[in-house]
Structure formats: structure tokens, C-alpha cells
Design an enzyme around this catalytic site. Structure first.
Site, mmCIF file in Angstrom:
data_model
loop_
_atom_site.group_PDB
_atom_site.id
_atom_site.type_symbol
_atom_site.label_atom_id
_atom_site.label_comp_id
_atom_site.label_asym_id
_atom_site.label_seq_id
_atom_site.Cartn_x
_atom_site.Cartn_y
_atom_site.Cartn_z
ATOM 1 N N SER A 57 10.519 42.163 74.392
ATOM 2 C CA SER A 57 11.624 42.968 74.039
ATOM 3 C C SER A 57 13.030 43.234 73.533
ATOM 4 O O SER A 57 13.070 42.584 72.094
ATOM 5 C CB SER A 57 12.141 44.049 75.755
ATOM 6 O OG SER A 57 12.883 45.824 75.277
ATOM 7 N N ASP A 70 3.222 51.679 76.222
ATOM 8 C CA ASP A 70 4.993 50.737 75.798
ATOM 9 C C ASP A 70 5.674 51.672 75.379
ATOM 10 O O ASP A 70 5.607 52.264 74.239
ATOM 11 C CB ASP A 70 4.435 50.051 75.024
ATOM 12 C CG ASP A 70 5.468 48.566 75.124
ATOM 13 O OD1 ASP A 70 6.501 48.951 75.556
ATOM 14 O OD2 ASP A 70 4.927 47.206 75.186
ATOM 15 N N HIS A 104 5.422 47.968 79.285
ATOM 16 C CA HIS A 104 6.720 47.341 78.439
ATOM 17 C C HIS A 104 6.526 46.302 79.201
ATOM 18 O O HIS A 104 7.491 45.258 78.866
ATOM 19 C CB HIS A 104 8.576 48.280 78.905
ATOM 20 C CG HIS A 104 9.100 47.203 77.355
ATOM 21 N ND1 HIS A 104 9.465 47.276 76.447
ATOM 22 C CD2 HIS A 104 10.513 47.015 77.666
ATOM 23 C CE1 HIS A 104 9.569 47.245 75.622
ATOM 24 N NE2 HIS A 104 10.901 46.566 76.728
#
Length: 296
Positions: free
Chosen positions: A108, A248, A275
Site C-alpha cells: 500500500s 482490493d 487489500h
């Protein structure tokens, strides 16, 4: 079984906490793991220590301001910039003596950081893994708006009501946000302990997240709001693996520029994940990452 060592790297008068699983100097390129947020902790990406079972050392660290590293609750929000975390990562590599040979995995925001590091073409970087990473915040915001529009109408209304009123720390807003998180951040029910530890840390120490991101995953108003690396991706020359989940919040169009612009990039989408494929499909994710590192 591997050895575990923890310590602190001095950085600009502060301390960066790190943990090494395995032997840094056994001839295998070690893997450094950069967590997301900004402002999360290493806990929710702790699963990547599984890679150490293959004999490759794995280094986790808590970015400055978070977790076991120095907390700075009183600094001006403008202190928290990507350049700070880039300098911290470079410093950590030097302190550990691995700056001439390492692989880097960022999840991320950690992937945004890892990509920023990779475009500088550091000679010691041997492989790059970008997990659930956006190539720009504009793309991220567009995707978030689309995913948000698919939430139940009453959840959308609650989010909007509190965003307009500025009551973003209300329990009702948090509960409505959680509907989104359970669809697009982590689909396991209940969430694993390591994920819960990161969210608890974020709740008690939200300064970095609020300064750089904003109040929630789909309301980015901090110092990252204009961030993009799309135009610089051609400068990444190392073998690169992209990872994302079918559900995601880093949707395919958010990840696509990495695939388009990094020569030879490979992309694996985990069909039962959002995610966090590293916890949602842990065994397969570790296999994919381990195989990629072994091959490169």
C-alpha cells in the site's frame, strides 16, 4: 527455525525500530518490508516473516512516528513527507549493512515508498515487490469513489453526512467506514490479531495518517493528495512483482501503470483477497513472493 534480532537504527536524532528474522549474511539477498498507512505499524504485514523459512532473512521496521519507533505527536503536520521516509529507509539499509544487496517489498503506502526508492535506481536493489499499491492518489481516489458508490445507500449517506459536518471521529462514521474496510481492506472475519494490532495502534496514534492521508481510506486530504509516480516508472529497472486482490481498494486501474511502464513486470491477482492477500491468502501469497525472489 530462524533467529530473531531486534534493534534500533539512529535516524536524525530519532530511533527506527527494526526486527530481523534470519541471517542477514548467509548469501541470500535479504527482503526488507515497508508497511503501509502512512502511519500504520509492521504488525499487519508480519506474515511476510514466513519468507524467512526459506532461508532468506526478512527485515520488518516501524516507520518513524509509529509503532516502536520514536513518536513525534507535537511536530507540524508538514513534517510528514515522503522524502522523510525515503531518507529513513536509506538510513536503515546503511545501518544494517545491506545497502549493496537487498530486495524491497512495500504494501500500500509502503509500495508507494518502495517505488519512490526504486526510481532513484539504487545499485543494491535487486528486486521489487509492490503489493496493493496505487501509482497515483488521483487514480486511488477515483477507484475509492467507485467502490464507495457500490456500498449500501444508507452507509453512503452516513459517510457523506459526517464528512459534510466534519464529525469524522464519530462512532457512526467509523462504523460506516468499516463496511468499506470489510469489503476492500480485509475480508477475513474476524480480522487476525496482527491486523487488529495495527488498527488499534492507528486509533491511538493517528497523527501521521491524518497528516499524510486524511481521516479515512477514501478521503485523502493530506500531504499525499497530489502524489503520483506514473511519469517516473520507466526509471525502475529491477525485476518487479505486482500483487493485488480481486476486491482490493487498489483496483486494477490503480495498479495498471506499474504494469504498463515497468519493463518485464509480473502481476498476480489473488481471487479471494482484498487489500491484504498476505493475510487473506497467506500461504499462496508467500509462495508467490518466495518463488519470485528465488527466480530473481
Amino acid at each position: 527455525m530462524y533467529t530473531i534480532r531486534e534493534g534500533f537504527a539512529p535516524f536524525q536524532g530519532y530511533q527506527t525500530w527494526f526486527r530481523i528474522c534470519g541471517d542477514l549474511h548467509n548469501g541470500q539477498t535479504p527482503l526488507v518490508v515497508a508497511h503501509g498507512g502512512p502511519g500504520c505499524t509492521h504488525d499487519y504485514v508480519d506474515a511476510f516473516k514466513d519468507i524467512a523459512e526459506t532461508g532468506r532473512a526478512v527485515i520488518h521496521y516501524d516507520q518513524l512516528g509509529n509503532g516502536r519507533s520514536t513518536h513525534l505527536p507535537d511536530v507540524d503536520p508538514s513534517f510528514w513527507q515522503p522524502s522523510l521516509f525515503l531518507a529513513e529507509l536509506t538510513n536503515l539499509l546503511l545501518v544494517l549493512g545491506i545497502n549493496e544487496d537487498y530486495a524491497l517489498l512495500g504494501q500500500s503506502w509502503g509500495g508507494m515508498l518502495a517505488a519512490e526508492h526504486a526510481v532513484t535506481q539504487p545499485p543494491g536493489l535487486k528486486a521489487l515487490i509492490l503489493a496493493d499499491t496505487p501509482a497515483s492518489i488521483a487514480l486511488w481516489m477515483d477507484a475509492a469513489a467507485r467502490l464507495r458508490a457500490e456500498l449500501p445507500a444508507e452507509v453512503q449517506a452516513t459517510l457523506l453526512k459526517h464528512e459534510k459536518a466534519g464529525t469524522l471521529d464519530s462512532e457512526e462514521y467509523k462504523a460506516a467506514s468499516m463496511v468499506f474496510y470489510q469489503r476492500h481492506v480485509c475480508r477475513l472475519d474476524p480480522w487476525p490479531d496482527d491486523v487488529m494490532r495495527t488498527f488499534a495502534a492507528l486509533e491511538s496514534n493517528p497523527g501521521v495518517y491524518l497528516a499524510m492521508n486524511g481521516p479515512s481510506e477514501f478521503h485523502v486530504i493530506g500531504t499525499l493528495k497530489n502524489w503520483s509516480i506514473v511519469d517516473r516508472l520507466g526509471q525502475i529497472t529491477v525485476p518487479t512483482l505486482l500483487i493485488s486482490g480481486r476486491y482490493d481498494e487498489a483496483t486494477p486501474e490503480v495498479v495498471q501503470p506499474f504494469m504498463d511502464k515497468i519493463s518485464g513486470a509480473k502481476w498476480v491477482i489473488f481471487e479471494n483477497s482484498s487489500h491484504m492477500p498476505h493475510v487473506e491468502e497467506r500461504q499462496r501469497c508467500m509462495q508467490v513472493v518466495g518463488d519470485f525472489l528465488q527466480a530473481n
